[in-house]
Scaffold this active site. Sequence first.
Site, PDB file in Angstrom:
ATOM      1  N   PRO A 161      28.806 -83.214  62.425  1.00  0.00           N
ATOM      2  CA  PRO A 161      28.631 -83.926  61.648  1.00  0.00           C
ATOM      3  C   PRO A 161      27.435 -83.956  60.774  1.00  0.00           C
ATOM      4  O   PRO A 161      26.484 -83.283  61.215  1.00  0.00           O
ATOM      5  CB  PRO A 161      28.445 -85.371  62.637  1.00  0.00           C
ATOM      6  CG  PRO A 161      27.897 -84.909  63.821  1.00  0.00           C
ATOM      7  CD  PRO A 161      28.456 -83.400  64.121  1.00  0.00           C
ATOM      8  N   GLY A 162      27.475 -84.201  59.621  1.00  0.00           N
ATOM      9  CA  GLY A 162      26.323 -84.226  58.569  1.00  0.00           C
ATOM     10  C   GLY A 162      25.861 -85.617  58.285  1.00  0.00           C
ATOM     11  O   GLY A 162      25.063 -85.964  58.428  1.00  0.00           O
TER      12      GLY A 162
ATOM     13  N   ARG B 118      25.159 -86.379  43.250  1.00  0.00           N
ATOM     14  CA  ARG B 118      26.324 -86.998  43.707  1.00  0.00           C
ATOM     15  C   ARG B 118      26.845 -87.892  42.587  1.00  0.00           C
ATOM     16  O   ARG B 118      28.479 -87.825  42.367  1.00  0.00           O
ATOM     17  CB  ARG B 118      26.334 -87.895  44.836  1.00  0.00           C
ATOM     18  CG  ARG B 118      25.775 -87.017  46.151  1.00  0.00           C
ATOM     19  CD  ARG B 118      26.018 -87.632  47.339  1.00  0.00           C
ATOM     20  NE  ARG B 118      27.193 -87.750  47.793  1.00  0.00           N
ATOM     21  CZ  ARG B 118      28.155 -88.593  47.982  1.00  0.00           C
ATOM     22  NH1 ARG B 118      27.559 -89.867  47.498  1.00  0.00           N
ATOM     23  NH2 ARG B 118      29.280 -88.450  48.186  1.00  0.00           N
TER      24      ARG B 118
ATOM     25  N   TYR C   4      30.727 -86.539  41.622  1.00  0.00           N
ATOM     26  CA  TYR C   4      31.874 -86.915  42.309  1.00  0.00           C
ATOM     27  C   TYR C   4      32.260 -88.635  41.722  1.00  0.00           C
ATOM     28  O   TYR C   4      32.833 -89.208  42.387  1.00  0.00           O
ATOM     29  CB  TYR C   4      31.824 -87.252  44.026  1.00  0.00           C
ATOM     30  CG  TYR C   4      31.144 -85.768  44.381  1.00  0.00           C
ATOM     31  CD1 TYR C   4      31.763 -84.702  44.723  1.00  0.00           C
ATOM     32  CD2 TYR C   4      29.932 -85.794  45.026  1.00  0.00           C
ATOM     33  CE1 TYR C   4      31.665 -83.670  45.147  1.00  0.00           C
ATOM     34  CE2 TYR C   4      29.520 -84.754  45.753  1.00  0.00           C
ATOM     35  CZ  TYR C   4      30.320 -83.460  45.678  1.00  0.00           C
ATOM     36  OH  TYR C   4      29.893 -82.336  46.186  1.00  0.00           O
TER      37      TYR C   4
ATOM     38  N   CYS D  79      19.313 -84.101  29.480  1.00  0.00           N
ATOM     39  CA  CYS D  79      20.198 -83.938  28.118  1.00  0.00           C
ATOM     40  C   CYS D  79      21.416 -83.982  28.289  1.00  0.00           C
ATOM     41  O   CYS D  79      22.184 -82.665  27.913  1.00  0.00           O
ATOM     42  CB  CYS D  79      19.406 -83.001  27.028  1.00  0.00           C
ATOM     43  SG  CYS D  79      17.643 -83.102  26.965  1.00  0.00           S
ATOM     44  N   GLU D  80      22.008 -84.635  29.241  1.00  0.00           N
ATOM     45  CA  GLU D  80      23.531 -84.567  29.415  1.00  0.00           C
ATOM     46  C   GLU D  80      24.033 -86.044  29.615  1.00  0.00           C
ATOM     47  O   GLU D  80      23.240 -86.908  30.320  1.00  0.00           O
ATOM     48  CB  GLU D  80      23.818 -84.039  30.637  1.00  0.00           C
ATOM     49  CG  GLU D  80      23.186 -82.640  30.688  1.00  0.00           C
ATOM     50  CD  GLU D  80      24.393 -81.434  31.133  1.00  0.00           C
ATOM     51  OE1 GLU D  80      25.596 -81.908  30.846  1.00  0.00           O
ATOM     52  OE2 GLU D  80      23.887 -80.384  31.152  1.00  0.00           O
TER      53      GLU D  80
ATOM     54  N   TYR E 119      23.438 -85.036  51.205  1.00  0.00           N
ATOM     55  CA  TYR E 119      23.931 -84.261  50.003  1.00  0.00           C
ATOM     56  C   TYR E 119      23.251 -84.918  48.637  1.00  0.00           C
ATOM     57  O   TYR E 119      24.070 -84.798  47.573  1.00  0.00           O
ATOM     58  CB  TYR E 119      25.264 -84.375  49.862  1.00  0.00           C
ATOM     59  CG  TYR E 119      26.096 -84.003  51.203  1.00  0.00           C
ATOM     60  CD1 TYR E 119      26.179 -82.627  51.422  1.00  0.00           C
ATOM     61  CD2 TYR E 119      26.773 -84.897  52.022  1.00  0.00           C
ATOM     62  CE1 TYR E 119      26.880 -82.163  52.699  1.00  0.00           C
ATOM     63  CE2 TYR E 119      27.472 -84.447  53.290  1.00  0.00           C
ATOM     64  CZ  TYR E 119      27.508 -83.122  53.414  1.00  0.00           C
ATOM     65  OH  TYR E 119      28.445 -82.653  54.670  1.00  0.00           O
TER      66      TYR E 119
END
Length: 426
Positions: free
Chosen positions: A284-285, A322, A326, A352-353, A380
């Site tokens: 598990p993480g 994240r 996602y 700048c995105e 994560y």
Amino acid sequence: MTTPLPGHPHLHYQAGALYLEGVRLSDLAQHHGTPLYVYSRAAMLAALAAYQRGFAGRKARICYAMKANSSLAVLQLFAQAGCGFDIVSGGELERVLAAGGDPATVVFSGVGKTRAEMRQALQAGIACFNVESEAELEVLSGVAQALGTRAPISIRVNPNVDAKTHPYISTGLKGNKFGIAHERVLATYRRAAALPGLRVQGIDCHIGSQITEETPYLDAMDRVLDLVDAIEAGGITIEHIDFGGGLGIAYDGETPPPADALWARLLARLDARGYGARPLMIEPGRSLVGNAGVCLTEVLYLKPGEQKNFCIVDAAMNDLPRPMMYEAWHGIVPLADRGGAPQTYDVVGPICESGDWLGRERLLAVQPGDLLAVLSAGAYCSAMGSTYNTRARPAEVLVDGGTAHLIRERETARDIFRAERLVSGA
Ligand code: LLP
């Protein structure tokens, strides 16, 4: 009066201020600056305890999937609590050793292990390689032979079950790059048993991440046990069974089963099929660290617009990728309840995105200078961070009761370009 945050038992408001365990988060932000990652030791240990309860009385090893959060102090905590580690690179092995972990508790996963990483892991004496392809088997056998040893291996099988999670983090379906297809597994075990540099140790599977239902696990277990039946009927002994990653967590009201409840079901299935005494491993993480962490950030500017209002903060997609990667949802709450009329904002970073956002359409009552906490940021987030736009990595703090330990200093721009060289004579 203390008000806990639903789903985050170690976070609460007290007199209008947000606390993690016994530490007021605004004090940490003032002292260490923002963006700042803060983790709760008690929350990590409580998450681990749910697995430990689930496996009480069984031969089982919990190998923390350290890719979720590989900060040394986090590894140290899990090593001291009795965990092994699931690694996916030579760099992660170095981290385990630097944190005082025991290499004999380490399993090595991943589809692209290099020869150098194989040598490094064999010399350190890890517990098992989770082999992901027939080509890797041959290479690993050769590397081990050259070192005069045999590599302990499990074969990662692809059970072809739908984990019903985001396509980028679903791994157990036929179209994925992971594991060895069900129909090739028997032949691959026969080949592994014949190779002089290998010792067959176990079987391994991992069907994906952020899984919040129990059915995919039960299906995967049945398929893995069918394979163990067939492999052992062919005269090859499987000493341990590794069921891969852990449960998903609640980001936005999801209701994954508690780890001990899930494992009660899985162990009952294992017992019913006569494998109850077999040593088990899991990796598990997310579920051990995800809801133990927050990312603190300061509101820099408010930018009202015709179509949208933007709340520009000092944390960005490089710090917390994240949402960008996602379209993941993370709760965002103020560190101090300031009252006032809330407005709907997209919470965005300075990069700048257009993909640089942390939350969309959030109802917040905020002013420049206010502090916010991005929730469920223990897994994560920091670990996937980058230094894009030459933005230095945030500092990290581990909270234990009323004490705060700085576990990572804030990086500087010079740290980022230290290894770079100008062209001499240019
Ligand atoms: N074992 C293996 C072989 C894995 O590939 C993974 C995760 C785990 C264990 C741990 O799974 P967990 O217990 O954390 O679900 N970056 C993505 C998640 C990627 C997961 C990759 N593998 C995210 O932020 O959602």
